[in-house]
Design a protein around this motif. Structure first.
Motif, PDB file in Angstrom:
ATOM      1  N   ILE A 230       0.835  -1.200   0.000  1.00 42.65           N
ATOM      2  CA  ILE A 230       0.000   0.000   0.000  1.00 42.65           C
ATOM      3  C   ILE A 230       0.871   1.251   0.000  1.00 42.65           C
ATOM      4  CG2 ILE A 230      -1.744   1.305   1.279  1.00 42.65           C
ATOM      5  CD1 ILE A 230      -2.718  -1.388   2.428  1.00 42.65           C
ATOM      6  N   TYR A 231       1.852   1.296   0.895  1.00 39.55           N
ATOM      7  CA  TYR A 231       2.745   2.454   0.995  1.00 39.55           C
ATOM      8  C   TYR A 231       4.194   2.016   0.899  1.00 39.55           C
ATOM      9  CZ  TYR A 231      -1.300   5.084   2.693  1.00 39.55           C
ATOM     10  OH  TYR A 231      -2.531   5.698   2.804  1.00 39.55           O
ATOM     11  N   LEU A 232       4.979   2.784   0.165  1.00 43.41           N
ATOM     12  CA  LEU A 232       6.425   2.617   0.089  1.00 43.41           C
ATOM     13  C   LEU A 232       7.061   3.848   0.718  1.00 43.41           C
ATOM     14  CD1 LEU A 232       9.075   1.294  -1.054  1.00 43.41           C
ATOM     15  CD2 LEU A 232       8.664   2.647  -3.131  1.00 43.41           C
ATOM     16  N   PHE A 233       7.863   3.642   1.739  1.00 34.36           N
ATOM     17  CA  PHE A 233       8.558   4.723   2.417  1.00 34.36           C
ATOM     18  C   PHE A 233       9.831   5.049   1.643  1.00 34.36           C
ATOM     19  CE2 PHE A 233      11.416   5.734   6.244  1.00 34.36           C
ATOM     20  CZ  PHE A 233      11.141   7.092   6.173  1.00 34.36           C
ATOM     21  N   VAL A 234      10.067   6.339   1.376  1.00 29.00           N
ATOM     22  CA  VAL A 234      11.232   6.777   0.610  1.00 29.00           C
ATOM     23  C   VAL A 234      12.113   7.642   1.517  1.00 29.00           C
ATOM     24  CG1 VAL A 234      12.043   7.929  -1.481  1.00 29.00           C
ATOM     25  CG2 VAL A 234       9.853   6.724  -1.500  1.00 29.00           C
ATOM     26  N   PRO A 235      13.064   7.033   2.241  1.00 28.22           N
ATOM     27  CA  PRO A 235      13.967   7.808   3.093  1.00 28.22           C
ATOM     28  C   PRO A 235      15.202   8.239   2.317  1.00 28.22           C
ATOM     29  CG  PRO A 235      14.358   5.479   3.443  1.00 28.22           C
ATOM     30  CD  PRO A 235      13.276   5.582   2.384  1.00 28.22           C
ATOM     31  N   PRO A 236      15.946   9.228   2.805  1.00 27.49           N
ATOM     32  CA  PRO A 236      17.190   9.611   2.127  1.00 27.49           C
ATOM     33  C   PRO A 236      18.175   8.451   2.010  1.00 27.49           C
ATOM     34  CG  PRO A 236      16.573  11.278   3.743  1.00 27.49           C
ATOM     35  CD  PRO A 236      15.638  10.117   3.943  1.00 27.49           C
ATOM     36  N   SER A 237      18.182   7.562   2.987  1.00 29.72           N
ATOM     37  CA  SER A 237      19.141   6.455   2.974  1.00 29.72           C
ATOM     38  C   SER A 237      18.928   5.493   1.815  1.00 29.72           C
ATOM     39  CB  SER A 237      19.079   5.687   4.298  1.00 29.72           C
ATOM     40  OG  SER A 237      17.757   5.256   4.563  1.00 29.72           O
ATOM     41  N   MET A 238      17.783   5.553   1.161  1.00 31.24           N
ATOM     42  CA  MET A 238      17.553   4.690   0.000  1.00 31.24           C
ATOM     43  C   MET A 238      18.619   4.932  -1.067  1.00 31.24           C
ATOM     44  SD  MET A 238      14.073   4.353  -2.281  1.00 31.24           S
ATOM     45  CE  MET A 238      13.188   2.975  -1.611  1.00 31.24           C
ATOM     46  N   ARG A 239      19.092   6.183  -1.140  1.00 27.58           N
ATOM     47  CA  ARG A 239      20.139   6.506  -2.107  1.00 27.58           C
ATOM     48  C   ARG A 239      21.432   5.752  -1.793  1.00 27.58           C
ATOM     49  NH1 ARG A 239      23.713   6.644  -4.704  1.00 27.58           N
ATOM     50  NH2 ARG A 239      24.610   8.223  -6.078  1.00 27.58           N
ATOM     51  N   LEU A 240      21.752   5.574  -0.512  1.00 27.29           N
ATOM     52  CA  LEU A 240      22.961   4.848  -0.124  1.00 27.29           C
ATOM     53  C   LEU A 240      22.914   3.386  -0.560  1.00 27.29           C
ATOM     54  CD1 LEU A 240      23.611   6.093   3.530  1.00 27.29           C
ATOM     55  CD2 LEU A 240      24.837   6.754   1.457  1.00 27.29           C
ATOM     56  N   TRP A 241      21.733   2.796  -0.512  1.00 26.85           N
ATOM     57  CA  TRP A 241      21.612   1.375  -0.842  1.00 26.85           C
ATOM     58  C   TRP A 241      21.970   1.095  -2.302  1.00 26.85           C
ATOM     59  CZ3 TRP A 241      15.852   1.135   1.058  1.00 26.85           C
ATOM     60  CH2 TRP A 241      15.801   1.488   2.410  1.00 26.85           C
ATOM     61  N   MET A 242      21.882   2.123  -3.145  1.00 32.19           N
ATOM     62  CA  MET A 242      22.107   1.944  -4.577  1.00 32.19           C
ATOM     63  C   MET A 242      23.588   1.952  -4.952  1.00 32.19           C
ATOM     64  SD  MET A 242      19.118   4.411  -6.056  1.00 32.19           S
ATOM     65  CE  MET A 242      17.395   4.166  -5.617  1.00 32.19           C
ATOM     66  N   ASP A 243      24.433   2.422  -4.048  1.00 28.16           N
ATOM     67  CA  ASP A 243      25.862   2.501  -4.346  1.00 28.16           C
ATOM     68  C   ASP A 243      26.517   1.127  -4.290  1.00 28.16           C
ATOM     69  OD1 ASP A 243      25.785   5.215  -4.733  1.00 28.16           O
ATOM     70  OD2 ASP A 243      26.398   5.702  -2.676  1.00 28.16           O
ATOM     71  N   GLU A 244      27.636   1.011  -4.978  1.00 23.27           N
ATOM     72  CA  GLU A 244      28.384  -0.250  -4.965  1.00 23.27           C
ATOM     73  C   GLU A 244      29.025  -0.494  -3.612  1.00 23.27           C
ATOM     74  OE1 GLU A 244      31.549  -2.601  -7.874  1.00 23.27           O
ATOM     75  OE2 GLU A 244      31.327  -0.431  -8.003  1.00 23.27           O
ATOM     76  N   LYS A 245      29.380   0.584  -2.929  1.00 20.12           N
ATOM     77  CA  LYS A 245      29.999   0.476  -1.616  1.00 20.12           C
ATOM     78  C   LYS A 245      28.952   0.138  -0.563  1.00 20.12           C
ATOM     79  CE  LYS A 245      32.848   3.109   1.657  1.00 20.12           C
ATOM     80  NZ  LYS A 245      33.503   4.422   1.923  1.00 20.12           N
ATOM     81  N   GLU A 246      29.286  -0.787   0.315  1.00 21.77           N
ATOM     82  CA  GLU A 246      28.353  -1.211   1.350  1.00 21.77           C
ATOM     83  C   GLU A 246      28.143  -0.103   2.370  1.00 21.77           C
ATOM     84  OE1 GLU A 246      27.735  -4.886   4.559  1.00 21.77           O
ATOM     85  OE2 GLU A 246      29.279  -4.964   3.010  1.00 21.77           O
ATOM     86  N   SER A 247      26.880   0.109   2.759  1.00 21.45           N
ATOM     87  CA  SER A 247      26.560   1.032   3.838  1.00 21.45           C
ATOM     88  C   SER A 247      26.149   0.197   5.041  1.00 21.45           C
ATOM     89  CB  SER A 247      25.460   2.004   3.403  1.00 21.45           C
ATOM     90  OG  SER A 247      24.281   1.294   3.044  1.00 21.45           O
ATOM     91  N   TYR A 248      25.057   0.553   5.682  1.00 18.54           N
ATOM     92  CA  TYR A 248      24.568  -0.300   6.769  1.00 18.54           C
ATOM     93  C   TYR A 248      23.772  -1.484   6.250  1.00 18.54           C
ATOM     94  CZ  TYR A 248      20.139   2.208   6.225  1.00 18.54           C
ATOM     95  OH  TYR A 248      18.973   2.752   5.715  1.00 18.54           O
ATOM     96  N   LEU A 249      23.515  -1.496   4.952  1.00 15.42           N
ATOM     97  CA  LEU A 249      22.935  -2.651   4.265  1.00 15.42           C
ATOM     98  C   LEU A 249      23.887  -3.065   3.151  1.00 15.42           C
ATOM     99  CD1 LEU A 249      19.158  -1.710   3.797  1.00 15.42           C
ATOM    100  CD2 LEU A 249      20.123  -3.315   5.450  1.00 15.42           C
TER     101      LEU A 249
END
Length: 338
Positions: A42-61
């Protein structure tokens, strides 16, 4: 919605996210296996951290794999179930991805018991990840004492505005930093901060001096960059800094001056980063408290909702340029069962 629309990451974004970074596919609706439930998002939350997940470098995910459905924080409803704990019609939070439907094991889904006096969307924002981040970051890391001064960056955002209001409940002098007169007025008139500083309008350092005549005891940091440096220059001895995020650096920009960071040494101050997962043990207790405050009207919040998965790049752009008001959600389908 007989089929499933999937947004898959096609390329690592270079700077800001664009539509060309994704491949949109039509797929069959998933069929739940043993012990699984079929969930309609129903809802998709779009936080700023979503941008980090897209990078090749590992973040907290771990990095988002190319060619797979983009990771997404969702609230949905069970439409078919092979597990007794999740009857059809149950609202659930999960990592449902940027798609319309998904199937998941019951233990990977969190049932939502929504109060009739609170919008359903609040249970994936203020009464979920945003609320837990704000409350635990402030109380657990900043260790506030009544009468102290707290500065909050991105103060009109979904986390920052909650930090401001919780800080006032705890007897703090709260100074919010936000972008634009409208956001600052909302912080003053609705969230009850003692002072609001528009970082886009003139000398932030001078205005910090006026707003914090006794110095700064605590900083709840969401942005980083030059404003963070200016706050560091004004911290008191043994100040506490909760480092929630550095949004200014997520698209490849933003740095901190070494001289400003040296203030941590000069003032025997402490800066601590934290993740939501550090505080899951407090989830139920914190959510009960926040829900009570929302119902009695002493905590206010904003949720910005756009309709449709096709709005994902726009939603991410709104978050990074401050065009959203509060938590940014995409509405993927209606709240009622279909």
């Amino acid at each position: 919605m007989s089929g499933n629309t999937e947004w898959r990451l096609r390329a690592r974004p270079q700077g800001e996210v664009t539509r060309e970074d994704f491949e949109v596919r039509s797929a069959a609706r998933p069929v739940p296996g043993p012990g699984e439930a079929l969930v309609r998002n129903i809802y998709l939350f779009v936080p700023p951290s979503m941008r980090l997940w897209m990078d090749e470098k590992e973040s907290y995910l771990p990095p988002q794999p190319l060619g797979e459905v983009m990771t997404g924080i969702t609230l949905g409803v069970v439409e078919a179930s092979n597990h007794p704990s999740l009857p059809v019609g149950t609202y659930v939070n999960g990592m449902g991805g940027c798609q319309q439907w998904y199937a998941a094991q019951a233990e990977r889904l969190q049932p939502v018991a929504a109060h009739t006096g609170v919008p359903l969307a609040a249970y994936r924002t203020v009464l979920d990840v945003q609320g837990l981040t704000a409350y635990c970051g402030l109380t657990g890391i900043c260790r506030p004492q009544a009468g102290e001064t707290l500065v909050v960056t991105a103060a009109a955002g979904s986390v920052g505005s909650l930090v401001c209001q919780i800080g006032k409940k705890l007897g703090l002098r709260v100074v919010g930093v936000a972008g634009g007169r409208e956001k600052c007025d909302w912080l003053l008139d609705t969230c009850g901060v003692d002072a609001a500083i528009d970082y886009k309008a003139g000398d932030v350092g001078e205005r910090l001096d006026r707003a914090c005549p006794d110095g700064i005891d605590m900083l709840f940091e969401n942005v980083g960059g030059p404003v963070m440096d200016l706050v560091f220059e004004r911290i008191n001895r043994r100040a506490r800094i909760a480092l929630c995020g550095l949004v200014s650096s997520y698209n490849g920009g933003g740095t901190q001056r070494t001289s400003a960071l040296m203030q941590l040494v000069n003032k025997s101050a402490r800066m601590e980063g934290f993740l939501l997962t550090d505080h899951y043990g407090s989830y139920a207790e914190v959510m009960r408290k926040l829900e009570e405050w929302i119902l009695d009207g002493t905590i206010r919040y904003q949720i910005d909702i756009l309709d449709g998965l096709e709005q994902l790049p726009e939603a991410m752009g709104r978050v990074f340029h401050g065009r959203n008001r509060g938590a940014q959600l995409l509405r993927l389908s209606q709240e009622e069962r279909i």
